[in-house]
Design a protein around this motif. Structure first.
Motif, mmCIF file in Angstrom:
data_model
loop_
_atom_site.group_PDB
_atom_site.id
_atom_site.type_symbol
_atom_site.label_atom_id
_atom_site.label_comp_id
_atom_site.label_asym_id
_atom_site.label_seq_id
_atom_site.Cartn_x
_atom_site.Cartn_y
_atom_site.Cartn_z
ATOM 1 N N ALA A 1 -16.034 -20.739 74.046
ATOM 2 C CA ALA A 1 -15.524 -19.846 72.997
ATOM 3 C C ALA A 1 -16.545 -18.750 72.724
ATOM 4 C CB ALA A 1 -15.238 -20.634 71.724
ATOM 5 N N ARG A 2 -16.067 -17.535 72.696
ATOM 6 C CA ARG A 2 -16.902 -16.391 72.332
ATOM 7 C C ARG A 2 -16.255 -15.668 71.151
ATOM 8 N NH1 ARG A 2 -17.329 -15.537 78.228
ATOM 9 N NH2 ARG A 2 -19.468 -16.050 78.869
ATOM 10 N N TRP A 3 -17.085 -15.146 70.257
ATOM 11 C CA TRP A 3 -16.569 -14.441 69.082
ATOM 12 C C TRP A 3 -17.426 -13.208 68.821
ATOM 13 C CZ3 TRP A 3 -18.474 -19.412 69.143
ATOM 14 C CH2 TRP A 3 -19.757 -19.618 68.620
ATOM 15 N N CYS A 4 -16.911 -12.335 67.986
ATOM 16 C CA CYS A 4 -17.617 -11.096 67.673
ATOM 17 C C CYS A 4 -17.280 -10.656 66.261
ATOM 18 C CB CYS A 4 -17.243 -9.993 68.668
ATOM 19 S SG CYS A 4 -15.490 -9.538 68.623
ATOM 20 N N ARG B 1 -9.521 -27.965 66.720
ATOM 21 C CA ARG B 1 -8.682 -29.142 66.543
ATOM 22 C C ARG B 1 -7.592 -29.126 67.606
ATOM 23 N NH1 ARG B 1 -4.857 -27.838 61.228
ATOM 24 N NH2 ARG B 1 -3.678 -26.111 62.161
ATOM 25 N N ARG B 2 -7.036 -30.285 67.865
ATOM 26 C CA ARG B 2 -5.934 -30.385 68.814
ATOM 27 C C ARG B 2 -4.679 -29.791 68.177
ATOM 28 N NH1 ARG B 2 -4.933 -34.319 73.029
ATOM 29 N NH2 ARG B 2 -6.870 -35.348 72.355
ATOM 30 N N SER B 3 -3.936 -29.005 68.933
ATOM 31 C CA SER B 3 -2.705 -28.412 68.426
ATOM 32 C C SER B 3 -1.593 -29.446 68.393
ATOM 33 C CB SER B 3 -2.273 -27.228 69.302
ATOM 34 O OG SER B 3 -3.252 -26.218 69.305
ATOM 35 N N GLY B 4 -0.541 -29.142 67.632
ATOM 36 C CA GLY B 4 0.614 -30.035 67.569
ATOM 37 C C GLY B 4 0.549 -30.972 66.381
ATOM 38 N N SER B 5 1.513 -31.882 66.352
ATOM 39 C CA SER B 5 1.638 -32.792 65.214
ATOM 40 C C SER B 5 0.458 -33.733 65.089
ATOM 41 C CB SER B 5 2.936 -33.611 65.343
ATOM 42 O OG SER B 5 2.952 -34.324 66.573
ATOM 43 N N ASP C 1 -16.088 -29.358 62.861
ATOM 44 C CA ASP C 1 -17.142 -28.448 63.284
ATOM 45 C C ASP C 1 -17.538 -28.713 64.726
ATOM 46 O OD1 ASP C 1 -17.317 -27.143 60.860
ATOM 47 O OD2 ASP C 1 -18.841 -28.490 60.060
ATOM 48 N N ALA C 2 -17.698 -27.619 65.478
ATOM 49 C CA ALA C 2 -18.211 -27.704 66.841
ATOM 50 C C ALA C 2 -19.599 -27.088 66.940
ATOM 51 C CB ALA C 2 -17.269 -27.003 67.817
ATOM 52 N N PHE D 1 -20.157 -20.641 72.358
ATOM 53 C CA PHE D 1 -20.482 -22.065 72.400
ATOM 54 C C PHE D 1 -19.498 -22.759 73.330
ATOM 55 C CE2 PHE D 1 -20.250 -26.468 70.860
ATOM 56 C CZ PHE D 1 -21.599 -26.810 70.936
ATOM 57 N N LEU D 2 -20.009 -23.720 74.100
ATOM 58 C CA LEU D 2 -19.186 -24.496 75.017
ATOM 59 C C LEU D 2 -18.752 -25.775 74.312
ATOM 60 C CD1 LEU D 2 -18.129 -24.638 77.976
ATOM 61 C CD2 LEU D 2 -20.150 -26.020 78.498
#
Length: 455
Positions: free
Chosen positions: A187-190, A206-210, A217-218, A226-227
């Motif tokens: 994941a990259r952010w700016c 988080r996992r998507s879906g129901s 936190d990662a 961050f990987l």
């Protein structure tokens, strides 16, 4: 001809309608985001200010009760001696009234009793000490209770309240890119608000879906990428990020969640190597003390076989203990400090094709993480017809350990077909980053993230 043109026009109209419907759906989602986020912002503002009002009212009530209790205590302590003095004076007045009545009665009695009555009255008057009066404190000597109130609090409160909270159309940071990695997502952010001075970033997923559950936190830190490891392939995950400004304790609003996934299976250590045990996910290898063998086999049967060796009996580090990358598979090799291999030994020395570099990294200790980044910078031959004939190619290698890294070019004498032909579309072919799987089984990544037992 006209029929063909009519069919083409109909097909074009259908495509046009489909594209317009997709754009309408996009507009509806955008409107929903604006409406939904505005409603959430209103609810957050109302809830926060209601809580503040209740808390401020409670604090003011508690403070008022404390001050009133102080007034009550001062009043009680100050009035008691005055009450005691009043009781003493009232007792003296009572005695004086009785003495006056007795004296007046003695004066009115007959001559036969007057002398005895007057004598008793005089004697009693001498015992009362009519010339001794109790001291009454002056007004300046008794408390005069007052309340001091600082009107500047209202001004301070007004200033703080005027700067309390903020409303923004966009969060200050956004997810910029999500790249798939084997069993993970990079994941990259700016920043999108250049006026926002970020001190730390916070990444959650988080996992998507129901069955997604809550965000967890990662990463928290100053880096902008961050990987995120230990993700299930072919499963959607939502990622979001926020920031904390310089000198602030609160976090900014969360970015718009972005969905990412990986189609690549996670790398695993191969089982069955004597003297080592694997974690349940097979991503961590531990040196076992149950084996009598000093070194495990160094011949990998799958990529990512451990070559970090340690004596189980003495716990001493051997000078050949290394973690690294090799291009060939040599059965019985006892060390990666050899030709066609790059590695870092436990003391931090870096070896390229068996020769030690002058640059040295921090020592590898319990819980250390070592990363290898590789990128092809020169490739010969380049003809597709000669790919199976072998040749030389140059890799730019970056080895990171702790907070340092070394970069060098590695000339490899190996067939070109060692390069993976199924690199993910988001990664250039031949580009190898930590655990990204762009180089396949011919590159045996002996260790990336590992744990020594410390025995």
């Amino acid at each position: 001809m006209l029929l063909q043109e009519a069919k083409e026009s109909i097909e074009a109209a259908q495509n046009y309608r489909s594209e317009l419907q997709q754009r309408l759906n996009g507009l509806n989602q955008a409107r929903k985001q604006v409406r939904g986020s505005s409603g959430q912002a209103r609810e957050a503002l109302r809830r926060h200010f209601t809580e503040l009002q209740a808390a401020a009212g409670r604090l003011l009530t508690e403070r008022l009760a404390t001050l009133l209790a102080e007034v009550d205590a001062i009043e009680a302590d100050s009035v008691k001696p005055l009450d005691d003095c009043q009781s003493l004076i009232e007792h003296g007045v009572s005695q004086a009234n009785e003495l006056l009545k007795e004296g007046e009665a003695a004066l009115r009695c007959g001559l036969g009793e007057k002398e005895d009555k007057l004598g008793s009255f005089t004697k009693k008057a001498m015992h009362i000490h009519l010339d001794s009066l109790p001291e009454v404190p002056a007004l300046v000597d008794v408390p005069c209770v007052s309340a001091q109130l600082d009107d500047s609090l209202l001004g301070v409160l007004r200033d703080r309240v005027s700067r309390l909270g903020s409303v923004s159309a966009h969060p200050p940071v956004q997810i910029d890119e999500l790249q798939e990695r084997p069993g993970s997502v990079l994941a990259r952010w700016c920043k999108v608000d250049e006026d926002f001075a970020a001190a730390d970033y916070r990444l959650q997923y988080r996992r998507s879906g129901s069955g997604g559950g809550q965000f967890e936190d990662a990463y928290i830190g100053r880096d902008c990428e961050f990987l995120v490891l230990h993700l299930d392939p072919h499963t959607d995950y939502q990622f979001r990020v926020c920031a904390r400004g310089e000198g602030r304790t609160e976090w900014s609003p969360w970015s718009i969640p972005q969905t990412g996934y990986t189609t690549l299976a996670p790398h695993e250590w191969c089982p069955g190597t004597e003297g080592y045990i694997l974690s349940s996910r097979k991503n961590i290898v531990l040196r076992s003390d149950s084996s009598q063998a000093r070194y495990p086999s160094s011949t990998p049967t799958l990529p990512h076989t451990s070559a970090a060796r340690r004596s189980p009996s003495t716990g001493q580090v051997d000078r050949r203990d290394s973690v690294g990358v090799c291009v060939d598979s040599r059965k019985g090799a006892e060390s990666l400090q050899r030709d066609q291999a790059v590695c870092i030994s436990t003391n931090g020395a870096v070896f390229v094709n068996g020769k030690e570099m002058t640059n040295q990294l921090p020592a590898v200790t319990v819980g250390s993480a070592v990363t290898f980044d590789m990128e092809v910078v020169n490739l010969f031959p380049v003809s597709n017809n000669n790919l199976s004939e072998g040749g030389n190619f140059k890799l730019r290698v970056t080895i990171g350990s702790g907070n340092r890294e070394v970069v060098f070019d590695w000339l490899v004498d190996q067939a070109v077909d060692c390069l993976s032909s199924d690199a993910p579309s988001s990664t250039p072919a031949g580009k190898c980053s930590c655990f990204n799987g762009s180089l396949e089984t011919h590159f045996h990544l002996f260790s990336m993230f590992f744990i020594f037992t410390g025995r």
